[in-house]
Design a protein around this motif. Structure first.
Motif, mmCIF file in Angstrom:
data_model
loop_
_atom_site.group_PDB
_atom_site.id
_atom_site.type_symbol
_atom_site.label_atom_id
_atom_site.label_comp_id
_atom_site.label_asym_id
_atom_site.label_seq_id
_atom_site.Cartn_x
_atom_site.Cartn_y
_atom_site.Cartn_z
ATOM 1 N N VAL A 140 0.876 -1.181 0.000
ATOM 2 C CA VAL A 140 0.000 0.000 0.000
ATOM 3 C C VAL A 140 0.907 1.223 0.000
ATOM 4 C CG1 VAL A 140 -1.778 1.310 1.201
ATOM 5 C CG2 VAL A 140 -1.838 -1.177 1.272
ATOM 6 N N HIS A 176 -4.374 4.735 3.821
ATOM 7 C CA HIS A 176 -5.508 3.833 3.626
ATOM 8 C C HIS A 176 -6.139 3.598 4.990
ATOM 9 C CE1 HIS A 176 -7.960 0.570 2.068
ATOM 10 N NE2 HIS A 176 -7.516 0.850 0.857
ATOM 11 N N THR A 222 -3.809 -7.495 5.065
ATOM 12 C CA THR A 222 -3.871 -6.687 3.846
ATOM 13 C C THR A 222 -3.604 -7.537 2.612
ATOM 14 O OG1 THR A 222 -3.061 -4.793 5.131
ATOM 15 C CG2 THR A 222 -2.989 -4.609 2.720
ATOM 16 N N ARG A 223 -2.626 -8.410 2.711
ATOM 17 C CA ARG A 223 -2.257 -9.275 1.580
ATOM 18 C C ARG A 223 -3.420 -10.166 1.174
ATOM 19 N NH1 ARG A 223 -0.301 -14.370 0.707
ATOM 20 N NH2 ARG A 223 1.522 -14.661 -0.676
ATOM 21 N N ARG A 244 -6.662 -9.571 1.655
ATOM 22 C CA ARG A 244 -7.863 -8.865 1.223
ATOM 23 C C ARG A 244 -7.656 -7.998 -0.021
ATOM 24 N NH1 ARG A 244 -10.454 -6.716 6.990
ATOM 25 N NH2 ARG A 244 -10.880 -8.787 7.859
ATOM 26 N N LYS A 245 -6.402 -7.658 -0.322
ATOM 27 C CA LYS A 245 -6.171 -6.742 -1.435
ATOM 28 C C LYS A 245 -6.271 -7.484 -2.763
ATOM 29 C CE LYS A 245 -3.201 -3.092 -3.142
ATOM 30 N NZ LYS A 245 -1.990 -2.273 -2.945
ATOM 31 N N TYR A 295 -3.187 -7.755 -6.104
ATOM 32 C CA TYR A 295 -1.828 -7.585 -5.584
ATOM 33 C C TYR A 295 -1.029 -8.872 -5.782
ATOM 34 C CZ TYR A 295 1.996 -7.175 -2.218
ATOM 35 O OH TYR A 295 3.242 -7.153 -1.632
#
Length: 419
Positions: free
Chosen positions: A71, A75, A140-141, A143-144, A147
């Protein structure tokens, strides 16, 4: 470069940590030449220097760069906020651990009726920050969308977690007086070996792969195999830090095997990078060359009789600085230089100062003829130690100025668009 303006205080505190730790290292070496103006214990200074380099530089800055990779800006998502808060946690407790290490080392400090090892407590809090960052990263990994994770970053974070287990285990043994002399020392070097050979090397490889845009099919072997070689080998090398008389045959075989595995993984990575990016590798060649030198030293150690070099403390210091200052620091400085598109002279100033310091450390090893040794060596060591501090300080000032200027330009454009 605009991404460096987001939470820029974090990378600046990392640069400050390097400068402060480096200056402490200079004072440590100067203490062998002249009495220091303040009554400081040289061993405590060495601990303060190394721990701040580990926590405030070699862990904080790469974690910040990993956060930018997944990111780049602000955010509101929980995982991103968790990573950012964890980074500030590491900043705070990494710096808080410096004074007690400098003044007291590992000794407890009397606070009222209690006696607390503040240096150990604060450095332990840093590792809680590591865990917070890892949790935020994995959230984050997961849900993103869209990526593509950097496998070297993933492997590095796993090794950072594994290394922390060794550090916690040392604290438990110290409190319970279990394990005698060998086990706490072994676990201490398990932490150091896994941190340096696992976390530091893998995260550097991740930065190189990102900057050179290396694709998975361009590696001679799969990145997963390269990561596996280093992940398996790193913890096995801990016996290299133990005194010669305490190493038995099994520990010797484990250390040698680990060294060969790590060197194999690193050299295959370097070969892949040079083979596929030789035409535009530019000055990325320097951290890669340091990785080659580090690997050659490791291979020599793995096949030569231990009694030839294990008791030579100067050789260990040379290897450690070749890895952390040569490969890692030069690599990270170039990555920042690459992001900001700075003039090459700032990078070359850092590179030259690092090469000078590493060359000076040869004077402390058995490679240097004893007939040419003398007290003058300590003057050379002290003088060489100040140059990386000065060069990184200049790099930091220039980078901050460039980031601030671009950030101001972006804000002006944004206001004009709004109006």
């Amino acid at each position: 470069m605009t991404s460096l303006a987001k939470n820029s205080g974090i990378w600046q505190w990392a640069m400050f940590s390097f400068v402060l730790a480096g200056f402490t290292g200079f004072l440590f070496r100067f203490g062998f030449v002249e009495p220091l103006p303040v009554d400081l214990n040289l061993e405590n200074m060495r601990h303060a220097h190394s721990h701040l380099m580990f926590f405030g530089w070699a862990s904080l800055l790469p974690l910040y760069l990993i956060k930018l990779d997944i990111v780049s800006g602000y955010h509101a998502a929980f995982g991103v906020r968790l990573m950012k808060n964890a980074l500030w946690w590491i900043v705070i407790f990494g710096l808080l651990s410096f004074p007690p290490f400098l003044l007291y080392g590992y000794k407890p400090i009397a606070i009222g009726d209690a006696s607390l090892p503040l240096s150990v407590i604060f450095s332990g809090m840093v590792m809680l920050g590591w865990y917070g960052f890892m949790a935020g990263y994995w959230i984050t990994r997961r849900r993103k969308k869209g990526y593509t994770p950097n496998p070297f970053f993933d492997g590095a974070l796993v090794m950072l977690f594994v290394s922390s287990l060794g550090a916690w285990s040392v604290g438990v043994l110290q409190m319970t007086n279990f394990g005698g002399v060998l086990l706490p020392k072994a676990l201490t070097h398990f932490f150091l070996a896994t941190f340096i050979e696992g976390w530091v090397i893998l995260v550097l490889m991740g930065l190189v792969a990102k900057a050179l845009q290396l694709k998975e099919d361009e590696f001679e072997v799969s990145p997963t195999v390269l990561i596996g070689l280093i992940a398996i080998g790193a913890p096995l090398t801990f016996p290299y830090g133990i005194a010669d008389g305490l190493i038995n045959f099994d520990l010797s075989v484990a250390a040698r095997t680990g060294g060969v595995l790590i060197a194999e993984g690193v050299l295959l990575f370097v070969y892949s990078a040079i083979k596929n990016r030789w035409s535009n590798i530019s000055i990325w060649i320097w951290p890669l060359l340091f990785l080659v030198v580090k690997s050659v030293m490791q291979l020599v150690a793995s096949v030569s009789p231990m009694e030839m070099w294990l008791s030579d403390h100067g050789t260990r210091i040379l290897y450690l600085h070749t890895t952390l200052l040569g490969a890692f620091t030069v690599g990270v400085i170039w990555f920042l230089h690459h992001m900001a598109n700075m003039q090459k002279k700032y990078f070359y100033f850092v590179l030259g100062s690092v090469v000078l310091l590493i060359m000076s450390l040869v004077l402390m090893t058995t490679l240097w003829p004893e007939s040419l040794s003398g007290p003058w060596i300590f003057n050379v060591l002290a003088l060489a130690a100040i140059f990386p501090v000065i060069s990184v300080l200049f790099f930091w000032i220039k980078l901050k100025k460039m980031v601030d200027q671009e950030h101001q330009s972006v804000e002006i454009i944004r206001k004009e668009v709004v109006l």
